[in-house]
Scaffold this active site. Structure first.
Site, short mmCIF file in Angstrom:
data_model
loop_
_atom_site.label_atom_id
_atom_site.label_comp_id
_atom_site.label_asym_id
_atom_site.label_seq_id
_atom_site.Cartn_x
_atom_site.Cartn_y
_atom_site.Cartn_z
N LYS A 178 0.85 -1.20 0.00
CA LYS A 178 0.00 0.00 0.00
C LYS A 178 0.88 1.25 0.00
O LYS A 178 2.08 1.17 0.29
CB LYS A 178 -0.90 -0.02 1.24
CG LYS A 178 -0.15 0.00 2.57
CD LYS A 178 -1.06 -0.32 3.75
CE LYS A 178 -0.30 -0.25 5.06
NZ LYS A 178 -1.13 -0.74 6.19
N ARG A 213 -10.65 0.25 14.31
CA ARG A 213 -10.31 0.95 13.08
C ARG A 213 -11.10 0.38 11.91
O ARG A 213 -11.96 1.05 11.35
CB ARG A 213 -8.80 0.87 12.83
CG ARG A 213 -8.34 1.71 11.65
CD ARG A 213 -6.85 1.62 11.39
NE ARG A 213 -6.44 0.32 10.85
CZ ARG A 213 -5.25 0.08 10.31
NH1 ARG A 213 -4.34 1.06 10.25
NH2 ARG A 213 -4.94 -1.11 9.85
N TYR A 219 16.69 29.69 8.65
CA TYR A 219 15.47 30.38 9.11
C TYR A 219 15.44 30.46 10.63
O TYR A 219 15.73 29.49 11.33
CB TYR A 219 14.22 29.61 8.64
CG TYR A 219 13.84 29.87 7.21
CD1 TYR A 219 13.54 31.16 6.78
CD2 TYR A 219 13.77 28.83 6.30
CE1 TYR A 219 13.18 31.39 5.46
CE2 TYR A 219 13.41 29.05 4.98
CZ TYR A 219 13.12 30.34 4.57
OH TYR A 219 12.76 30.56 3.26
N MET A 276 12.44 24.33 3.01
CA MET A 276 11.61 23.56 2.09
C MET A 276 12.46 22.74 1.12
O MET A 276 12.18 21.58 0.85
CB MET A 276 10.70 24.50 1.29
CG MET A 276 9.71 23.77 0.40
SD MET A 276 8.66 24.90 -0.54
CE MET A 276 7.70 25.66 0.76
C1 LIG Z 1 -0.39 -1.73 6.85
C2 LIG Z 1 -0.98 -3.03 7.26
C3 LIG Z 1 -0.17 -4.17 7.37
C4 LIG Z 1 1.34 -4.12 7.28
O1 LIG Z 1 1.82 -3.65 8.52
P1 LIG Z 1 3.39 -3.49 8.81
O2 LIG Z 1 3.42 -3.05 10.23
O3 LIG Z 1 3.89 -2.45 7.89
O4 LIG Z 1 4.01 -4.82 8.59
C5 LIG Z 1 -0.80 -5.40 7.61
N1 LIG Z 1 -2.13 -5.46 7.75
C6 LIG Z 1 -2.93 -4.38 7.69
C7 LIG Z 1 -4.38 -4.53 7.89
C8 LIG Z 1 -2.37 -3.13 7.46
O5 LIG Z 1 -3.16 -2.05 7.43
#
Ligand SMILES: *Cc1c(COP(=O)(O)O)cnc(C)c1O
Length: 369
Positions: free
Chosen positions: A41, A140, A262, A310
């Site tokens: 992802k 979640r 800055y 930046m």
């Molecule tokens: C992002 C995610 C993972 C991977 O988690 P890591 O801690 O990066 O290994 C696995 N399962 C779900 C549901 C996630 O959202």
């Protein structure tokens, strides 16, 4: 998904696909019977899903997870049909047919998602594959306890659903002593016992290191593939997978008492040489690293002085010989000796955020895979 290559980059990002594959194999080697997926992802945590996923496929991975439907639609054509692409968010209302068209497997997170998927299966008159997610203590994504009661009490709710896995997700797996891990495991087992027999998926990267009890049939590592340490406070067994090098735009010598950057948050206490390097917070070098970060030239660690701008950081290079760096020289910003987790610690965040913040002004090159 990957950005256009800049013609005149201020920094070079090298991504070692071979190291990512080695990490996948190292995680797989920790499993007895379970399969090892890859979570790609957010463009493979910023490293380029369209490069990373095919490399992992070559290494033997057959299960790929993304968060969004659009990520899956982009990924699907670069993978062999025998790989499965799962979408963690499941279908937003009305998007269900897209999953069928693109041959994607949704993670169903609510009764609404489940009902819509089952309705579509009835309509097309064939079973449709899905993962069902149970919330075991993160609040979640996934069925809440009342929704689990509904599904457990009425198997008809799953009719037409080709249930590939029941899954859940750990909230605190990197903290091995946290009793929340065991509590989630118990809730997951209890949920599995109430649902039709199917395969199960529970562990993320850190969950793999909690031991065989947590592995079930499919583990879902993301961060550890990309070199992030899976166990808080323990040595990192994963290989680093990136090297980021920034170009020196200018060097100057300043007298003791000269403020830099800055808001003048750093003032030279001696005659100093300062290098201006073409990486800033717009490139993911977080502003919180001002006066805290380190970079490296050859084997010499050098402090980032003053606020991060930046487009630039200022580096105190006084320790280096007078002529060792010049305009155009490359300074290491992250890499094997500058671990993503260390940078994250100095920035007050986690390695995940450092990786996913990597900007798109870098010239990216992929090695191996
Ligand atoms: C992002 C995610 C993972 C991977 O988690 P890591 O801690 O990066 O290994 C696995 N399962 C779900 C549901 C996630 O959202």
């Amino acid at each position: 998904m990957s950005a256009r290559q800049p013609l005149h980059p201020g920094a070079l990002l090298t991504i070692y696909l071979g190291a990512i594959c080695d990490n996948w194999r190292a995680l797989k080697a920790r499993l007895a019977g379970a399969e090892c997926a890859a979570v790609v992802k957010a463009d493979a945590y910023g490293l380029g899903a369209l490069k990373v996923a095919p490399a992992l496929y070559q290494a033997g991975c057959r299960h790929f997870f993304v968060a969004h439907l659009d990520e899956a639609i982009a990924l699907r054509p670069v993978l062999h049909p025998d790989a499965t692409v799962y979408v963690l968010h499941g279908p937003l209302p009305g998007a269900e047919p897209e999953f069928v068209v693109h041959e994607l497997v949704p993670v169903l997170n609510s009764l609404r998602q489940l009902d819509a998927w089952r309705d579509l299966a009835c309509k097309v008159d064939r079973p449709l594959p899905a993962i069902l997610q149970i919330d075991t203590g993160m609040a979640r994504l996934g069925l809440c306890p009342q929704e689990l009661d509904v599904v457990a009490g009425d198997p008809e709710r799953l009719r037409g659903v080709d249930l590939r896995f029941v899954m859940s997700h750990l909230a605190s797996a990197e903290d091995q002593a946290n009793p929340a891990n065991r509590a989630q495991l118990e809730r997951f087992r209890a949920a599995l016992a109430r649902l039709p027999t199917t395969r199960a998926s529970f562990a993320n990267s850190s969950g793999i290191f909690l031991g065989a009890d947590y592995h079930f049939d499919l583990v879902r590592p993301g961060a550890a593939l990309y070199g992030v340490a899976p166990v808080a406070g323990a040595p990192n067994p994963m290989r680093p997978v990136i090297r980021l090098q920034g170009r020196v735009v200018q060097t100057r010598t300043i007298e003791a008492g000269t403020p830099v950057g800055y808001s003048h948050t750093w003032t030279a206490t001696r005659r100093s040489r300062i290098a201006t390097v073409a990486v800033g917070y717009a490139d993911g070098y977080l502003r919180s690293l001002g006066n805290r970060g380190y970079v490296q030239f050859d084997v010499t660690r050098l402090p980032v002085v003053g606020n991060v701008s930046m487009d630039t950081i200022l580096v105190d290079v006084t320790e280096l010989g007078e002529n060792s760096i010049r305009e155009g020289s490359l300074i290491d910003i992250a890499g094997p000796d500058l671990a993503v987790d260390d940078i994250a610690g100095r920035a007050g965040t986690i390695g995940y955020e450092i990786l996913t913040s990597l900007g798109n002004r870098y010239a990216r090159s992929y090695v191996g895979g």
